[in-house]
Design a protein around this motif. Structure first.
Motif, mmCIF file in Angstrom:
data_model
loop_
_atom_site.group_PDB
_atom_site.id
_atom_site.type_symbol
_atom_site.label_atom_id
_atom_site.label_comp_id
_atom_site.label_asym_id
_atom_site.label_seq_id
_atom_site.Cartn_x
_atom_site.Cartn_y
_atom_site.Cartn_z
ATOM 1 N N ALA A 118 -26.463 40.832 114.684
ATOM 2 C CA ALA A 118 -24.419 41.088 114.321
ATOM 3 C C ALA A 118 -24.202 42.282 113.923
ATOM 4 O O ALA A 118 -22.315 42.386 113.884
ATOM 5 N N PHE A 119 -25.442 42.840 113.847
ATOM 6 C CA PHE A 119 -24.319 44.345 113.820
ATOM 7 C C PHE A 119 -23.997 45.134 114.720
ATOM 8 O O PHE A 119 -23.080 46.239 115.042
ATOM 9 N N ASP A 120 -24.964 45.173 115.790
ATOM 10 C CA ASP A 120 -25.299 45.996 116.261
ATOM 11 C C ASP A 120 -24.049 45.608 117.936
ATOM 12 O O ASP A 120 -23.510 46.841 118.578
ATOM 13 N N MET A 121 -23.810 44.214 117.813
ATOM 14 C CA MET A 121 -22.882 44.644 119.443
ATOM 15 C C MET A 121 -21.385 44.126 119.361
ATOM 16 O O MET A 121 -21.415 45.177 119.831
ATOM 17 N N PRO A 122 -21.392 44.392 117.540
ATOM 18 C CA PRO A 122 -19.627 44.682 117.208
ATOM 19 C C PRO A 122 -19.681 46.031 117.145
ATOM 20 O O PRO A 122 -19.042 46.482 117.646
ATOM 21 N N LEU A 123 -20.416 46.579 117.321
ATOM 22 C CA LEU A 123 -20.358 48.244 116.743
ATOM 23 C C LEU A 123 -21.049 48.687 118.324
ATOM 24 O O LEU A 123 -20.008 50.118 118.417
ATOM 25 N N ARG A 124 -21.235 48.780 119.276
ATOM 26 C CA ARG A 124 -21.504 48.673 120.392
ATOM 27 C C ARG A 124 -19.964 48.709 121.573
ATOM 28 O O ARG A 124 -19.427 49.613 122.160
ATOM 29 N N GLN A 125 -18.977 47.836 121.083
ATOM 30 C CA GLN A 125 -17.724 47.616 120.751
ATOM 31 C C GLN A 125 -17.259 47.782 121.057
ATOM 32 O O GLN A 125 -15.889 49.175 121.522
ATOM 33 N N ALA A 126 -17.435 48.686 119.140
ATOM 34 C CA ALA A 126 -16.164 49.279 118.756
ATOM 35 C C ALA A 126 -16.485 50.528 119.007
ATOM 36 O O ALA A 126 -15.519 51.434 118.971
ATOM 37 N N SER A 127 -17.349 51.604 119.381
ATOM 38 C CA SER A 127 -17.676 52.716 119.791
ATOM 39 C C SER A 127 -17.494 52.721 121.254
ATOM 40 O O SER A 127 -17.033 54.537 121.536
ATOM 41 N N LEU A 128 -17.565 52.003 122.077
ATOM 42 C CA LEU A 128 -16.472 52.288 123.576
ATOM 43 C C LEU A 128 -15.283 53.399 123.984
ATOM 44 O O LEU A 128 -15.774 54.464 124.521
ATOM 45 N N ILE A 129 -14.525 53.381 122.587
ATOM 46 C CA ILE A 129 -13.472 54.366 123.040
ATOM 47 C C ILE A 129 -13.799 55.142 122.581
ATOM 48 O O ILE A 129 -12.717 56.497 123.915
ATOM 49 N N GLU A 130 -14.588 55.495 121.490
ATOM 50 C CA GLU A 130 -15.234 56.855 121.416
ATOM 51 C C GLU A 130 -16.225 57.948 122.181
ATOM 52 O O GLU A 130 -16.148 59.429 122.529
ATOM 53 N N LEU A 131 -16.875 56.542 123.519
ATOM 54 C CA LEU A 131 -17.703 57.538 124.217
ATOM 55 C C LEU A 131 -16.473 57.322 125.887
ATOM 56 O O LEU A 131 -17.103 58.686 126.404
ATOM 57 N N VAL A 132 -15.963 56.851 126.093
ATOM 58 C CA VAL A 132 -15.242 57.470 127.221
ATOM 59 C C VAL A 132 -13.937 58.059 126.606
ATOM 60 O O VAL A 132 -13.678 58.655 127.624
ATOM 61 N N GLY A 133 -13.383 58.122 125.483
ATOM 62 C CA GLY A 133 -12.132 59.334 125.397
ATOM 63 C C GLY A 133 -11.149 58.789 125.785
ATOM 64 O O GLY A 133 -9.969 59.604 125.464
ATOM 65 N N ASP A 134 -10.936 57.397 126.696
ATOM 66 C CA ASP A 134 -9.222 58.084 127.577
ATOM 67 C C ASP A 134 -9.241 56.056 127.749
ATOM 68 O O ASP A 134 -10.336 55.165 128.271
ATOM 69 N N LYS A 135 -8.516 55.728 127.076
ATOM 70 C CA LYS A 135 -8.242 54.698 126.631
ATOM 71 C C LYS A 135 -7.781 53.826 127.888
ATOM 72 O O LYS A 135 -7.949 52.226 127.985
ATOM 73 N N SER A 136 -7.393 54.565 128.672
ATOM 74 C CA SER A 136 -6.830 53.373 130.259
ATOM 75 C C SER A 136 -8.197 53.459 130.987
ATOM 76 O O SER A 136 -7.772 52.668 131.551
ATOM 77 N N MET A 137 -9.343 53.864 130.472
ATOM 78 C CA MET A 137 -10.707 53.969 131.623
ATOM 79 C C MET A 137 -11.195 52.756 130.604
ATOM 80 O O MET A 137 -12.211 51.830 131.062
ATOM 81 N N ILE A 138 -11.098 51.823 129.372
ATOM 82 C CA ILE A 138 -10.811 51.072 129.282
ATOM 83 C C ILE A 138 -12.034 49.573 129.721
ATOM 84 O O ILE A 138 -12.834 49.583 130.152
ATOM 85 N N PRO A 139 -10.650 49.435 130.659
ATOM 86 C CA PRO A 139 -11.545 47.963 131.273
ATOM 87 C C PRO A 139 -12.188 48.598 132.350
ATOM 88 O O PRO A 139 -12.888 47.850 132.589
#
Length: 417
Positions: A118-139
């Motif tokens: 319940a904590f880990d799954m939204p945490l990983r989703q919300a961390s994605l933009i920090e890991l990728v660094g470029d919003k256009s690459m999110i999809p």
């Protein structure tokens, strides 16, 4: 290659690799757990109950977790959640190796993992933009995450089927525990960047958690594209998505098989999803995902209805592939659209509602599928789940033009794509 462009980010590449190994371990455990509880109990209802325990904490906890996630150090939080999951897997292994494991152990440990998730799954989703660094690459990153998950869903059950037949379920639990070491290593090696700064005048961190949660719910409720997408994915979880909870019963009653057929069903569902994810990873226009959602829900629903009528693996396994592709492609498409539409300061909250809808409601669907399977049989249960899926398509089609126009406007005005 364009398909793997998000992997050009070193941080995301580290995370993706570690998570891939961990996901294989996860599917080893899921396959072993469902096989073990069905072997002991021969109860379709308990198949639904074990899934219910594993996912039900996500429904009440994940949305509040999303509010908390926007205020904490994501690196430390991920280390904690992954470490707790590792401990849970090793406890499973110990109980299984010593022949002490009982049904209540499996239910309680699954419930404990659900609380962590319940904590880990939204945490990983919300961390994605920090890991990728470029919003256009999110999809693309989301498609690759889904591809990783489904490749693991093919590899994991295949390995699990071999291990269960030639050894026992305990080894699957042990291997899952060891697999968490890879994601822990990746988290430690990632160069974590500061979160994207919030826009001026929108600092929500000074409010209490309850106030932030209320603000997040109001934000979603008054944003029709986001609100509609969350409803659609929630109904998917309650209907066609819940078929996976009764896979051991499906293998037995439709195809007269056990762990080997169960692994084959999961593997074909995963292969269908892999093909769909490869297609999504090469997708040019995020807006066109609005069409993918309706089409894939319809395809998966019809395939599930037909699956309930077949007794042949030659026809059944391809139908399972269509179901797997439809569910996962719908989830990935909704995820991508939400990530592109949401304001940065609301990312954790909105993605936590996505997790609550797609994953948190799944156990209710699983419990329903298990109950119906015992009362009216597996074939008719699959037909009912497919019909609910088709009603979801009709609802989506009835408001599609309005919602699609709003999504297109949001993209053109806010995202410049």
């Amino acid at each position: 290659m364009k398909m793997f462009r998000a992997l050009s980010s070193k941080n995301y590449r580290l995370y993706w690799s570690g998570q891939f190994c961990s996901q294989i371990g996860y599917w080893l455990q899921i396959t072993a757990l469902t096989a073990l509880i069905y072997r002991i109990s021969q109860s379709e209802f308990l198949l639904g109950a074990i899934t219910f325990c594993a996912f039900i904490p996500i429904l009440p906890l994940s949305t509040f977790a999303g509010t908390l996630i926007d205020r904490i150090d994501k690196r430390k939080a991920l280390l904690i959640t992954q470490s707790l999951a590792l401990i849970q897997a090793f406890i499973f292994a110990f109980l299984a190796f010593t022949d002490l494991i009982q049904i209540w152990h499996m239910l309680v440990l699954s419930l404990a993992l659900g609380i962590v998730a319940a904590f880990d799954m939204p945490l990983r989703q919300a961390s994605l933009i920090e890991l990728v660094g470029d919003k256009s690459m999110i999809p693309n990153a989301i498609a690759l995450n889904s591809l990783q998950f489904n490749v693991a869903r093919v590899i994991g059950p295949t390995i699990a089927g071999f291990v269960i037949v030639f050894f026992n379920e305990a080894w699957c639990f042990l291997l899952n525990g060891l697999s968490y070491l890879t994601i822990l290593y990746a988290i430690l090696k990632i160069d974590w960047q500061k979160p994207i700064q919030e826009e001026k005048g929108k600092n929500i961190r000074k409010k209490s958690l309850l106030e932030n949660w209320q603000d997040g719910f109001a934000y979603i409720r008054h944003n029709q594209p986001i609100y509609t997408l969350l409803i659609i994915i929630s109904v998917v979880a309650l209907s066609i998505g819940s078929y996976s909870a009764i896979v051991p019963a499906l293998a037995k009653h439709l195809f007269n098989g056990q762990a080997d057929i169960q692994s084959a069903i999961l593997a074909f569902a995963g292969m269908g999803a892999i093909i769909g994810n490869i297609w999504l990873a090469n997708f040019k226009s995020p807006f066109n995902l609005t069409y993918v959602i309706g089409g894939m829900i319809a395809a998966a629903s019809i395939a599930l209805i037909l699956l309930g009528q077949t007794r042949s693996l030659i026809w059944g396994l391809p139908l399972v592939s269509i179901v797997g592709a439809g569910i996962i492609m719908t989830a990935a498409s909704v995820n991508s659209l939400l990530q592109m539409l949401v304001a940065n300061e609301r990312r954790g909250q909105v993605m936590s509602f996505y997790i609550a809808g797609f994953t948190g409601l799944y156990p209710l669907g699983a419990l329903m599928a298990g109950f119906l399977s015992e009362k009216i049989g597996v074939p008719l249960t699959l037909v009912i789940l497919g019909c609910i899926g088709l009603l979801n398509v009709i609802f989506y089609a009835s408001i599609f033009k309005k919602v699609a126009a709003q999504i297109k406007y949001s993209f053109s005005s806010n995202l410049n794509i």
